[in-house]
Design a protein around this motif. Structure first.
Motif, PDB file in Angstrom:
ATOM      1  N   SER A 268       0.826  -1.198   0.000  1.00 37.07           N
ATOM      2  CA  SER A 268       0.000   0.000   0.000  1.00 37.07           C
ATOM      3  C   SER A 268       0.868   1.259   0.000  1.00 37.07           C
ATOM      4  N   ARG A 269       2.082   1.150  -0.496  1.00 39.15           N
ATOM      5  CA  ARG A 269       3.036   2.261  -0.483  1.00 39.15           C
ATOM      6  C   ARG A 269       2.524   3.476  -1.232  1.00 39.15           C
ATOM      7  N   ASP A 270       1.662   3.271  -2.215  1.00 41.93           N
ATOM      8  CA  ASP A 270       1.167   4.388  -3.014  1.00 41.93           C
ATOM      9  C   ASP A 270      -0.204   4.852  -2.561  1.00 41.93           C
ATOM     10  N   GLY A 271      -0.606   4.497  -1.364  1.00 39.08           N
ATOM     11  CA  GLY A 271      -1.836   5.050  -0.818  1.00 39.08           C
ATOM     12  C   GLY A 271      -2.877   4.016  -0.450  1.00 39.08           C
ATOM     13  N   ASN A 272      -2.981   2.921  -1.219  1.00 43.32           N
ATOM     14  CA  ASN A 272      -3.888   1.852  -0.808  1.00 43.32           C
ATOM     15  C   ASN A 272      -3.377   0.555  -1.421  1.00 43.32           C
ATOM     16  N   SER A 273      -3.921  -0.560  -0.982  1.00 46.84           N
ATOM     17  CA  SER A 273      -3.363  -1.867  -1.324  1.00 46.84           C
ATOM     18  C   SER A 273      -3.466  -2.142  -2.824  1.00 46.84           C
ATOM     19  N   GLU A 274      -2.302  -2.334  -3.482  1.00 42.32           N
ATOM     20  CA  GLU A 274      -2.224  -2.632  -4.915  1.00 42.32           C
ATOM     21  C   GLU A 274      -1.319  -3.830  -5.127  1.00 42.32           C
ATOM     22  N   ILE A 275      -1.415  -4.441  -6.333  1.00 37.05           N
ATOM     23  CA  ILE A 275      -0.555  -5.578  -6.669  1.00 37.05           C
ATOM     24  C   ILE A 275       0.714  -5.052  -7.337  1.00 37.05           C
ATOM     25  N   TYR A 276       1.851  -5.622  -6.927  1.00 39.29           N
ATOM     26  CA  TYR A 276       3.145  -5.308  -7.540  1.00 39.29           C
ATOM     27  C   TYR A 276       3.860  -6.610  -7.848  1.00 39.29           C
ATOM     28  N   THR A 277       4.838  -6.542  -8.769  1.00 41.95           N
ATOM     29  CA  THR A 277       5.808  -7.639  -8.877  1.00 41.95           C
ATOM     30  C   THR A 277       7.182  -7.062  -8.574  1.00 41.95           C
ATOM     31  N   ASN A 290      -3.967  -0.338 -10.364  1.00 48.55           N
ATOM     32  CA  ASN A 290      -4.049   1.090 -10.076  1.00 48.55           C
ATOM     33  C   ASN A 290      -5.517   1.436  -9.895  1.00 48.55           C
ATOM     34  N   SER A 291      -6.012   1.345  -8.673  1.00 51.94           N
ATOM     35  CA  SER A 291      -7.420   1.669  -8.449  1.00 51.94           C
ATOM     36  C   SER A 291      -7.596   2.081  -6.996  1.00 51.94           C
ATOM     37  N   TYR A 292      -8.722   2.745  -6.725  1.00 52.96           N
ATOM     38  CA  TYR A 292      -9.003   3.150  -5.353  1.00 52.96           C
ATOM     39  C   TYR A 292      -9.439   1.979  -4.502  1.00 52.96           C
ATOM     40  N   ALA A 293      -9.655   0.854  -5.155  1.00 56.48           N
ATOM     41  CA  ALA A 293     -10.125  -0.328  -4.431  1.00 56.48           C
ATOM     42  C   ALA A 293      -8.955  -1.024  -3.742  1.00 56.48           C
ATOM     43  N   ILE A 294      -9.299  -1.964  -2.880  1.00 57.29           N
ATOM     44  CA  ILE A 294      -8.306  -2.871  -2.313  1.00 57.29           C
ATOM     45  C   ILE A 294      -7.986  -3.926  -3.370  1.00 57.29           C
ATOM     46  N   ASP A 295      -6.701  -4.060  -3.750  1.00 56.74           N
ATOM     47  CA  ASP A 295      -6.229  -5.120  -4.641  1.00 56.74           C
ATOM     48  C   ASP A 295      -5.186  -5.897  -3.862  1.00 56.74           C
ATOM     49  N   ASP A 312     -11.839  -5.351  -4.636  1.00 54.25           N
ATOM     50  CA  ASP A 312     -13.213  -4.973  -4.351  1.00 54.25           C
ATOM     51  C   ASP A 312     -13.618  -3.750  -5.179  1.00 54.25           C
ATOM     52  N   ARG A 313     -12.996  -3.595  -6.345  1.00 56.23           N
ATOM     53  CA  ARG A 313     -13.317  -2.474  -7.222  1.00 56.23           C
ATOM     54  C   ARG A 313     -14.756  -2.509  -7.699  1.00 56.23           C
ATOM     55  N   GLY A 314     -15.402  -3.687  -7.639  1.00 53.56           N
ATOM     56  CA  GLY A 314     -16.798  -3.806  -8.056  1.00 53.56           C
ATOM     57  C   GLY A 314     -17.766  -3.658  -6.898  1.00 53.56           C
ATOM     58  N   GLY A 315     -17.256  -3.272  -5.720  1.00 54.35           N
ATOM     59  CA  GLY A 315     -18.124  -3.116  -4.561  1.00 54.35           C
ATOM     60  C   GLY A 315     -17.777  -4.081  -3.439  1.00 54.35           C
ATOM     61  N   GLY A 316     -17.543  -5.345  -3.770  1.00 57.87           N
ATOM     62  CA  GLY A 316     -17.146  -6.349  -2.779  1.00 57.87           C
ATOM     63  C   GLY A 316     -16.040  -7.189  -3.380  1.00 57.87           C
ATOM     64  N   PRO A 317     -15.344  -7.995  -2.556  1.00 53.67           N
ATOM     65  CA  PRO A 317     -14.205  -8.748  -3.095  1.00 53.67           C
ATOM     66  C   PRO A 317     -14.625  -9.763  -4.169  1.00 53.67           C
ATOM     67  N   GLN A 318     -13.943  -9.720  -5.317  1.00 59.46           N
ATOM     68  CA  GLN A 318     -14.112 -10.696  -6.385  1.00 59.46           C
ATOM     69  C   GLN A 318     -12.725 -10.979  -6.937  1.00 59.46           C
ATOM     70  N   ILE A 319     -12.637 -12.048  -7.777  1.00 61.00           N
ATOM     71  CA  ILE A 319     -11.325 -12.427  -8.298  1.00 61.00           C
ATOM     72  C   ILE A 319     -11.183 -11.967  -9.741  1.00 61.00           C
ATOM     73  N   TYR A 320     -10.038 -11.391 -10.042  1.00 70.21           N
ATOM     74  CA  TYR A 320      -9.720 -10.856 -11.361  1.00 70.21           C
ATOM     75  C   TYR A 320      -8.426 -11.493 -11.842  1.00 70.21           C
ATOM     76  N   THR A 321      -8.215 -11.466 -13.176  1.00 62.47           N
ATOM     77  CA  THR A 321      -6.913 -11.871 -13.711  1.00 62.47           C
ATOM     78  C   THR A 321      -6.347 -10.723 -14.538  1.00 62.47           C
ATOM     79  N   ILE A 322      -5.017 -10.722 -14.651  1.00 60.51           N
ATOM     80  CA  ILE A 322      -4.360  -9.733 -15.511  1.00 60.51           C
ATOM     81  C   ILE A 322      -3.109 -10.354 -16.099  1.00 60.51           C
ATOM     82  N   GLY A 323      -2.825 -10.060 -17.376  1.00 57.09           N
ATOM     83  CA  GLY A 323      -1.631 -10.585 -18.031  1.00 57.09           C
ATOM     84  C   GLY A 323      -0.384  -9.912 -17.482  1.00 57.09           C
ATOM     85  N   ILE A 324       0.730 -10.650 -17.451  1.00 57.78           N
ATOM     86  CA  ILE A 324       2.015 -10.129 -16.981  1.00 57.78           C
ATOM     87  C   ILE A 324       3.049 -10.401 -18.069  1.00 57.78           C
TER      88      ILE A 324
END
Lengths: 447, 175
Positions: A268-277, A290-295, A312-324
């Motif tokens: 959460s170094r940039d303000g809220n919990s985000e995914i990093y590698t 990069n979102s205001y939600a918890i990731d 929880d960008r959709g309101g509540g926690p759900q699972i998402y995928t993203i290419g790396i």
């Protein structure tokens, strides 16, 4: 040993006589499954009639039973006890509807000196009266369980075609007295059935999220020893530790990439919990979300080419995928993959990437579920209320997870088809956050 | 100004004015006393007596400052209006004692997944930290940490325990 006692009591007695107080008692909740592959594992003949500290046949029976694929013959139903292929009366075993029979013997091995054994087993098809497999191992009192798990792996591969994962480890967190000043947290590693527990770290401060390196030699985990969450790596053989993430805010949920080069994490170094590698050799950090939600709660696809994560960008926690991409950076936009219910979190990919397991929350209960990624179909595997942290076995046929039982935190395993479930009881405190190790040895001897 | 008049109406007005002026004087004296007190406080910052004084202020049951734990509804980081007022009192306290620090600790109940709960605890801590900041606390006085569900104060798999664990705590230091 009184062979007329029920099998379960037999296992309990054997374990309580010979296992140290800190070992886990493994209790079978379902056994003798309908429609499972029938197999009888006859007690192995001990060397010169002396009882060994471990019951190899019982360990193999328990291993195969936990998978939900086998219908193991209870020992109290056995009336013949061959320990060599040439002594098997196949007609008798066919009459018991036992398609498969395992016999074995333990011989003293003078070459190893005192306390050394040679363990031999044979697996037979009782209809064809033919040997399917047979191996011999060198062992001592300290490696009896290891050999039993190797035997289970060989039998499992022979009868299902799938590599066994019995000779693997689990890692988990133990906590005691958490609401007092005496609180203590431990990071532990044990055999896949909960035995041979070794404490890897003890701390007065919370520990979380153990994760295995792909070669099984290191653990990444979160420690609060500096007063807030930070990520450490620890080499299991030496105990050597390395602090690798102490950015401002939260440092959590480490996961090794399949090629071992990176860790995915939630910061959460940039303000809220985000995914990093984080690339381990260059220490280069790539921001993935990069979102205001918890990731949070990332997990790598076995190809290393995408991550799933909780958002929880959709309101509540759900699972998402993203290419790396090859640099650990995000490709495109996150895609949501869970759509049933208001709470889906803590996803993990199966080793073949076809399924995800996760926690599905509904009506105030939180249960382990699996979803087929091709079909999008979801199946809930448990009937409990407070499940957490599912982790696949190395061959993807079972899940270990944490749950509550009688107000204690315990570990349970469940087969991915939901047919068999086993609880590992604990002797003290609460246990949580299990992580199942990768294969520890290269595939050999059919396992 | 004291006046004399035989007219009752005029005497009431004068009376009211006298009282108003007396009240204003009393208020001015009170403020002067406080300023002097603050100045003498500043002079003894760091002493054991000072620490005792601060401790007394923070634990005085009649003061909002003694309330330093704030509770939250399930899956929410919304601060109640009652708690906003109390947090305001803490902010004023921090503003007038610039050497004092506070750690804002966020927590969550045990339901759901642990790492998500770590972020949820942080969201709650951030909400309280923001209120402290806009009402006068300086950045350098504030530290924030989330323990998620890892440091509960109540055991039990029921709402009674869960409601006690969904909280933010203010932990003071620097005196």
């Amino acid at each position: 040993m009184n062979l007329k006692l029920p099998l379960l009591t037999l296992i309990l007695l054997a374990l309580s006589w010979f296992t140290p107080a800190s070992a886990r008692l493994n209790i079978e909740i379902t056994g003798g499954l309908e429609g499972g592959i029938p197999i009888a594992i006859v007690p192995f003949a001990p060397p010169d009639g002396a009882a060994l500290p471990e019951d190899i046949a019982a360990i193999v029976t328990a291993d195969l039973g936990r998978t939900g694929l086998f219908s193991t013959m209870p020992r109290d139903k056995m009336t013949q006890f061959p320990n060599n292929g040439k002594d098997i009366d196949f007609t008798h075993w066919r009459a018991q509807a036992m398609d498969n029979i395992v016999v074995g013997r333990i011989l003293p091995d003078a070459r190893q000196g005192a306390g050394g054994y040679q363990i031999e087993f044979q697996l037979f098809d009782s209809s064809r009266r033919s040997q399917l497999s047979g191996f011999s191992f060198q062992a001592n009192n300290n490696t009896l369980r290891l050999v039993a798990h190797q035997i289970s792996d060989i039998i499992y591969k022979q009868l299902t075609g799938v590599r066994g994962s019995f000779n693997t480890h689990i890692s988990y967190i133990m906590a005691e007295d958490v609401i007092t000043d005496k609180r203590l947290y431990r990071l532990a590693v044990a055999d896949s059935d909960g035995f041979n527990e070794k404490i890897v770290l003890t701390s007065k401060h919370p520990l979380m999220s153990p994760a295995w390196s792909p070669n099984g030699k290191q653990l990444a985990y979160v420690s609060f020893e500096e007063g807030r969450s930070m990520i450490y790596l620890q080499e299991l053989a030496t105990g050597k530790r390395q602090l690798i993430a102490s950015y401002p805010g939260i440092n959590s949920a480490p996961r090794w990439s399949p090629d071992s080069k990176r860790l995915a994490m939630a910061l959460s170094r940039d303000g809220n919990s985000e995914i990093y590698t984080l690339t381990l050799d260059s220490k280069k950090l790539e921001r993935v979300t990069n979102s205001y939600a918890i990731d949070t709660e990332p997990d790598w696809h076995p190809s290393g080419k995408s991550l799933l994560f909780t958002s929880d960008r959709g309101g509540g926690p759900q699972i998402y995928t993203i290419g790396i991409d090859a640099n650990g950076a995000a490709i495109g936009q996150p895609q949501r993959i869970t759509f049933e219910g208001k709470y889906n979190a803590r996803g993990t990919f199966s080793p073949d990437g076809n399924l995800i397991a996760f926690i599905h929350g509904r009506d105030n209960s939180y249960r382990v579920a699996v979803q087929d990624l091709q079909r999008g179909t979801m199946r809930i595997l448990t009937k409990s209320y407070l499940d957490e942290s599912p982790s696949f076995s190395a061959n993807g046929i079972m899940l270990i997870y944490a749950t509550e039982h009688n107000h204690r935190g315990v570990l349970s395993s469940v087969s991915v088809d939901g047919r068999a479930s086993t609880r590992l009881n604990v002797t003290r405190g609460d246990v949580r956050e299990p992580a199942w190790s990768p294969y520890l040895l290269p595939e050999s001897q059919g396992n | 100004m004291v006046g004399c008049s035989s007219d009752p109406e005029v005497r009431d007005d004068e009376q009211a004015q006298m009282e108003a002026e007396a009240a204003a004087r009393a208020e001015a004296e009170r403020l002067a006393r406080e300023r002097q007190q603050a100045m003498s406080d500043a002079a003894t910052v760091g002493s054991a007596a000072y620490a005792k004084k601060i401790e007394a202020m923070l634990s005085d049951p009649s003061s909002p400052l003694s309330n330093h734990v704030f509770y939250f509804p399930y899956d929410s980081a919304e601060v109640s209006s009652g708690d906003r007022e109390i947090i305001g009192a803490h902010a004023e306290f921090l503003a007038s004692h610039p050497e004092i620090m506070v750690t804002v600790e966020g927590h969550a109940d045990e339901r759901g997944t642990r790492e998500y709960n770590l972020a949820l605890g942080e969201r709650r801590a951030m909400a309280v930290e923001m209120l402290l900041k806009v009402q006068g606390a300086a950045d350098k006085q504030l530290q924030m940490v989330s323990f998620g569900e890892e440091r509960p104060v109540a055991l039990g798999n029921d709402e009674q325990a869960w409601s006690l664990n969904r909280r933010v705590e203010l932990i003071y230091s620097g005196y």
